[in-house]
Design an enzyme around this catalytic site. Sequence first.
Site, PDB file in Angstrom:
ATOM      1  N   CYS A 183      -2.185  -7.769   9.587  1.00  0.00           N
ATOM      2  CA  CYS A 183      -1.594  -8.929  10.255  1.00  0.00           C
ATOM      3  C   CYS A 183      -2.120 -10.198   9.596  1.00  0.00           C
ATOM      4  O   CYS A 183      -3.189 -10.200   9.000  1.00  0.00           O
ATOM      5  CB  CYS A 183      -2.019  -8.982  11.705  1.00  0.00           C
ATOM      6  SG  CYS A 183      -1.827  -7.448  12.598  1.00  0.00           S
ATOM      7  N   ARG A 190       1.359  -9.135   2.880  1.00  0.00           N
ATOM      8  CA  ARG A 190       0.429  -8.167   3.460  1.00  0.00           C
ATOM      9  C   ARG A 190       1.143  -7.095   4.279  1.00  0.00           C
ATOM     10  O   ARG A 190       0.559  -6.073   4.584  1.00  0.00           O
ATOM     11  CB  ARG A 190      -0.586  -8.891   4.335  1.00  0.00           C
ATOM     12  CG  ARG A 190      -1.421  -9.901   3.562  1.00  0.00           C
ATOM     13  CD  ARG A 190      -2.317 -10.648   4.496  1.00  0.00           C
ATOM     14  NE  ARG A 190      -3.386  -9.803   4.990  1.00  0.00           N
ATOM     15  CZ  ARG A 190      -4.584  -9.735   4.445  1.00  0.00           C
ATOM     16  NH1 ARG A 190      -4.859 -10.446   3.393  1.00  0.00           N
ATOM     17  NH2 ARG A 190      -5.504  -8.948   4.953  1.00  0.00           N
ATOM     18  N   TRP A 220       1.484  -6.640  12.604  1.00  0.00           N
ATOM     19  CA  TRP A 220       1.844  -5.296  12.157  1.00  0.00           C
ATOM     20  C   TRP A 220       1.485  -4.387  13.318  1.00  0.00           C
ATOM     21  O   TRP A 220       0.313  -4.274  13.685  1.00  0.00           O
ATOM     22  CB  TRP A 220       1.044  -4.940  10.911  1.00  0.00           C
ATOM     23  CG  TRP A 220       1.450  -3.663  10.245  1.00  0.00           C
ATOM     24  CD1 TRP A 220       2.490  -3.486   9.372  1.00  0.00           C
ATOM     25  CD2 TRP A 220       0.824  -2.386  10.393  1.00  0.00           C
ATOM     26  NE1 TRP A 220       2.533  -2.175   8.977  1.00  0.00           N
ATOM     27  CE2 TRP A 220       1.537  -1.483   9.583  1.00  0.00           C
ATOM     28  CE3 TRP A 220      -0.258  -1.909  11.127  1.00  0.00           C
ATOM     29  CZ2 TRP A 220       1.205  -0.141   9.483  1.00  0.00           C
ATOM     30  CZ3 TRP A 220      -0.599  -0.574  11.033  1.00  0.00           C
ATOM     31  CH2 TRP A 220       0.125   0.301  10.211  1.00  0.00           C
ATOM     32  N   ASN A 257      -6.105 -10.365  15.157  1.00  0.00           N
ATOM     33  CA  ASN A 257      -6.029  -9.200  14.275  1.00  0.00           C
ATOM     34  C   ASN A 257      -7.137  -8.256  14.708  1.00  0.00           C
ATOM     35  O   ASN A 257      -8.234  -8.713  15.027  1.00  0.00           O
ATOM     36  CB  ASN A 257      -6.307  -9.572  12.817  1.00  0.00           C
ATOM     37  CG  ASN A 257      -5.193 -10.390  12.218  1.00  0.00           C
ATOM     38  OD1 ASN A 257      -4.139 -10.556  12.820  1.00  0.00           O
ATOM     39  ND2 ASN A 257      -5.446 -10.900  11.020  1.00  0.00           N
ATOM     40  N   GLY A 258      -6.876  -6.978  14.655  1.00  0.00           N
ATOM     41  CA  GLY A 258      -7.926  -6.040  15.017  1.00  0.00           C
ATOM     42  C   GLY A 258      -7.509  -5.188  16.189  1.00  0.00           C
ATOM     43  O   GLY A 258      -6.357  -5.222  16.625  1.00  0.00           O
ATOM     44  N   GLU A 262      -0.977   7.811 -11.356  1.00  0.00           N
ATOM     45  CA  GLU A 262      -0.669   6.408 -11.061  1.00  0.00           C
ATOM     46  C   GLU A 262       0.819   6.106 -11.320  1.00  0.00           C
ATOM     47  O   GLU A 262       1.460   5.400 -10.541  1.00  0.00           O
ATOM     48  CB  GLU A 262      -1.580   5.501 -11.903  1.00  0.00           C
ATOM     49  CG  GLU A 262      -1.332   4.010 -11.780  1.00  0.00           C
ATOM     50  CD  GLU A 262      -1.510   3.433 -10.382  1.00  0.00           C
ATOM     51  OE1 GLU A 262      -1.983   4.145  -9.469  1.00  0.00           O
ATOM     52  OE2 GLU A 262      -1.144   2.264 -10.181  1.00  0.00           O
ATOM     53  N   LYS A 276       3.323   4.757  -8.454  1.00  0.00           N
ATOM     54  CA  LYS A 276       4.091   3.506  -8.596  1.00  0.00           C
ATOM     55  C   LYS A 276       5.559   3.750  -8.287  1.00  0.00           C
ATOM     56  O   LYS A 276       6.195   2.988  -7.580  1.00  0.00           O
ATOM     57  CB  LYS A 276       4.003   2.926 -10.017  1.00  0.00           C
ATOM     58  CG  LYS A 276       2.732   2.236 -10.428  1.00  0.00           C
ATOM     59  CD  LYS A 276       2.467   0.913  -9.784  1.00  0.00           C
ATOM     60  CE  LYS A 276       1.814   1.036  -8.455  1.00  0.00           C
ATOM     61  NZ  LYS A 276       0.433   1.280  -8.301  1.00  0.00           N
ATOM     62  N   GLU A 303       6.201   4.537  -4.541  1.00  0.00           N
ATOM     63  CA  GLU A 303       5.935   3.382  -3.681  1.00  0.00           C
ATOM     64  C   GLU A 303       7.117   2.420  -3.619  1.00  0.00           C
ATOM     65  O   GLU A 303       7.460   1.933  -2.556  1.00  0.00           O
ATOM     66  CB  GLU A 303       4.728   2.587  -4.217  1.00  0.00           C
ATOM     67  CG  GLU A 303       3.389   3.140  -3.819  1.00  0.00           C
ATOM     68  CD  GLU A 303       2.239   2.306  -4.378  1.00  0.00           C
ATOM     69  OE1 GLU A 303       1.244   2.163  -3.671  1.00  0.00           O
ATOM     70  OE2 GLU A 303       2.331   1.799  -5.527  1.00  0.00           O
ATOM     71  N   HIS A 322       1.558  26.311 -13.508  1.00  0.00           N
ATOM     72  CA  HIS A 322       1.070  26.966 -12.291  1.00  0.00           C
ATOM     73  C   HIS A 322       1.863  26.537 -11.063  1.00  0.00           C
ATOM     74  O   HIS A 322       1.361  26.614  -9.948  1.00  0.00           O
ATOM     75  CB  HIS A 322      -0.415  26.659 -12.082  1.00  0.00           C
ATOM     76  CG  HIS A 322      -1.272  27.149 -13.209  1.00  0.00           C
ATOM     77  ND1 HIS A 322      -1.396  28.485 -13.520  1.00  0.00           N
ATOM     78  CD2 HIS A 322      -2.009  26.483 -14.132  1.00  0.00           C
ATOM     79  CE1 HIS A 322      -2.189  28.624 -14.573  1.00  0.00           C
ATOM     80  NE2 HIS A 322      -2.572  27.419 -14.967  1.00  0.00           N
ATOM     81  N   LYS A 372      -0.186  -4.172   1.824  1.00  0.00           N
ATOM     82  CA  LYS A 372      -1.036  -4.461   0.677  1.00  0.00           C
ATOM     83  C   LYS A 372      -2.456  -3.992   0.920  1.00  0.00           C
ATOM     84  O   LYS A 372      -3.136  -3.507   0.025  1.00  0.00           O
ATOM     85  CB  LYS A 372      -0.990  -5.971   0.409  1.00  0.00           C
ATOM     86  CG  LYS A 372      -1.751  -6.414  -0.823  1.00  0.00           C
ATOM     87  CD  LYS A 372      -1.109  -5.873  -2.077  1.00  0.00           C
ATOM     88  CE  LYS A 372      -1.921  -6.131  -3.312  1.00  0.00           C
ATOM     89  NZ  LYS A 372      -1.598  -5.157  -4.369  1.00  0.00           N
TER      90      LYS A 372
HETATM   91  C1  G6P Z   1      -2.813   0.297  -0.131  1.00  0.00           C
HETATM   92  C2  G6P Z   1      -1.994  -0.353  -1.225  1.00  0.00           C
HETATM   93  C3  G6P Z   1      -2.290   0.317  -2.559  1.00  0.00           C
HETATM   94  C4  G6P Z   1      -3.788   0.275  -2.838  1.00  0.00           C
HETATM   95  C5  G6P Z   1      -4.595   0.914  -1.704  1.00  0.00           C
HETATM   96  C6  G6P Z   1      -6.084   0.669  -1.861  1.00  0.00           C
HETATM   97  O1  G6P Z   1      -2.350   1.587   0.092  1.00  0.00           O
HETATM   98  O2  G6P Z   1      -0.610  -0.254  -0.925  1.00  0.00           O
HETATM   99  O3  G6P Z   1      -1.606  -0.373  -3.585  1.00  0.00           O
HETATM  100  O4  G6P Z   1      -4.052   0.936  -4.032  1.00  0.00           O
HETATM  101  O5  G6P Z   1      -4.203   0.339  -0.460  1.00  0.00           O
HETATM  102  O6  G6P Z   1      -6.319  -0.699  -1.726  1.00  0.00           O
HETATM  103  P1  G6P Z   1      -7.591  -1.474  -2.245  1.00  0.00           P
HETATM  104  O7  G6P Z   1      -7.355  -2.897  -1.822  1.00  0.00           O
HETATM  105  O8  G6P Z   1      -8.783  -0.881  -1.540  1.00  0.00           O
HETATM  106  O9  G6P Z   1      -7.671  -1.300  -3.701  1.00  0.00           O
END
Ligand code: G6P
Length: 625
Positions: A17, A42, A89, A115-116, A498, A502, A505, A521, A620
């Site tokens: 949030c 965020r 959120w 928030n929290g 990765e 990507k 996501e 396998h 984020k």
């Molecule tokens: C979320 C984001 C990812 C990120 C992960 C870890 O899932 O969507 O993109 O890699 O958190 O985040 P951090 O801020 O700890 O790297």
Amino acid sequence: MLRHSHNFQNILGKTMCGIVGYIGSKPACTIIMNGLKRLEYRGYDSAGIATIENGILVISKRAGKVADLEKIINPTELTSTIGIGHTRWATHGEPNDINAHPHSDFSGNITIIHNGIIENYLAIKKKLLLDGYSFKSETDSEVLAVFIGDLYKRTKDLEKAVRLALTEIDGTFGLVVMSVYEPNTLIAARRGSPIVFGIGEDEYIIASDASAIIQHTRQVIYLEDNEMVVINREGYTTKTIDNQTTNGEIHELEFDLKSIEKGGFEHFMLKEIYEQPSTFRDAIRGRLLIEEGNVKLGGLRVVADKLRNAKRLIIIGCGTSWHSGLVGEYMIERLAQIPVEVEYASEFRYRSPIIYPDDVVIAISQSGETADTYAALREAKLKGATVLGIVNVVGSSIARETDAGVYSHAGPEIGVASTKAFTSQLAVLSLLALYLGRLKNVSSIEGKRLAEAISAIPEKIQYILDHSDSIKAIAKEYAHAQNFLYLGRGYNFPVALEGALKLKEISYIHAEGYPAAEMKHGPIALIDDNMPVVFIATKDDVYDKILSGIEEVRARKGKVIAIASEGDTQISKVASHVIYVPNTLPMLMPILSVIPLQLLSYYTAVERGCNVDMPRNLAKSVTVE
Ligand code: G6P
């Protein structure tokens, strides 16, 4: 350092949030709405704003985006110079207009944004219900607002009421309180959810994230846990919620406004991909001693002995940061010959990990606020390990909780899918590997070779970006695929993971990453003429084995997209598409081989019409479990 009196495993809340609070000489509404827009990245599902207009609280809130909120407010009617705004959120209660913040007390004269998570909200609510109060929403935050209102009724002192309420609640908060009883005061407090307090000229701005502040001032105070700030038009006081004055150290924000704007790019993600030559350079700047073949990491000086004597390193992280940890494992084991384990922070924190006093735990996090990483770090610390951080956001919770660390200096990353933060983490990990290697067996000659190779990376990234046209065409061709497979070996295995992450996501295509040799396998069963398979097939000592993998896919009519080393003449004979990257040492190849994969997922998502910067269901910074 953070001070917690609670069980830290439960301590982080829903800080995805966003919070913005303003008191100053300008109309608060415009500043708050702009601030909320800066925090949109965020992730959130409703938004709201409150100002005090002629002694009356005016609150507007709505499910949906900040743009939807904008439609129901009229800034010309909101002239107040004090106000608060929020993006929520949902955790307690669905995202609707009523559950959105701000929430008010029973009298409608005190309002809060929060928030929290208030863990004991049901107990408090029960008591308040018995006392005759009622509630409009299903949220824990409204309970806190009503509780503060009740305490105000008894004390007639807003600050005292807030303090008393906060000492009673279990859980987490990033909180701002405003009231018509004291119309020139804002009170903000923190436990577990970040609060940054910006000090401008004749104005103060409070936010959950510095990106909402930078436009107004660079002078900020990061509130500590259980700390609050009481602000009025004459000044401010920082104190603990137990009423002990604190010294509120002022920090200077280091990034600039430009870095959180799109700057001509269609999306933040694309801009951030293109920033990588310079962000990589920022991550290594002043840290490489090329002639000595060594590295200077000022942030690690205090733990140099611990590192030299470490028997084992444990790297923890989530998502993309976990992937960079995997590359780090390969780099560090190769150069420093120290055993490295890489673990998902979420698993680490709950499985009673065995930690020896000479273990060093390294938390990797872009945001520095990820709940699982933070809790895992605390667990390691509790068990006596030395804890280090590789963190991007300066002053974040994880950065402050560690014994020492290295900032990755990628600048603010706004696109939800992490790109430049990843390559900057790899930059730091390569420096760390060299540093540890030089503490052990690596000679100055080998060190120099590596240092030179690291310093040449930015121009190689630039080269890839300048020659990336073909990637768009490949993305177009496969944008309608249902599945993708990504395969790599050695240093490039984490890159396969990765690349797949990507793609899923931001384009919502199902994608899996595997070590290439594992294909036979299981995943080989998936291959038919509809299956695109991305091979990271750069020239290293497993290249021939990768080629055999490619043949196996070809034999089953799979479509091969290969990331290959420049000058490789063989690969185009077996792959349907080849994207070439410049040569470097195998250890550094992930920093180059990941770039085309970032672009491939970006262009695929654009082709599919997806919201690249704010993909569905993702945030984020995930600060809930
Ligand atoms: C979320 C984001 C990812 C990120 C992960 C870890 O899932 O969507 O993109 O890699 O958190 O985040 P951090 O801020 O700890 O790297």
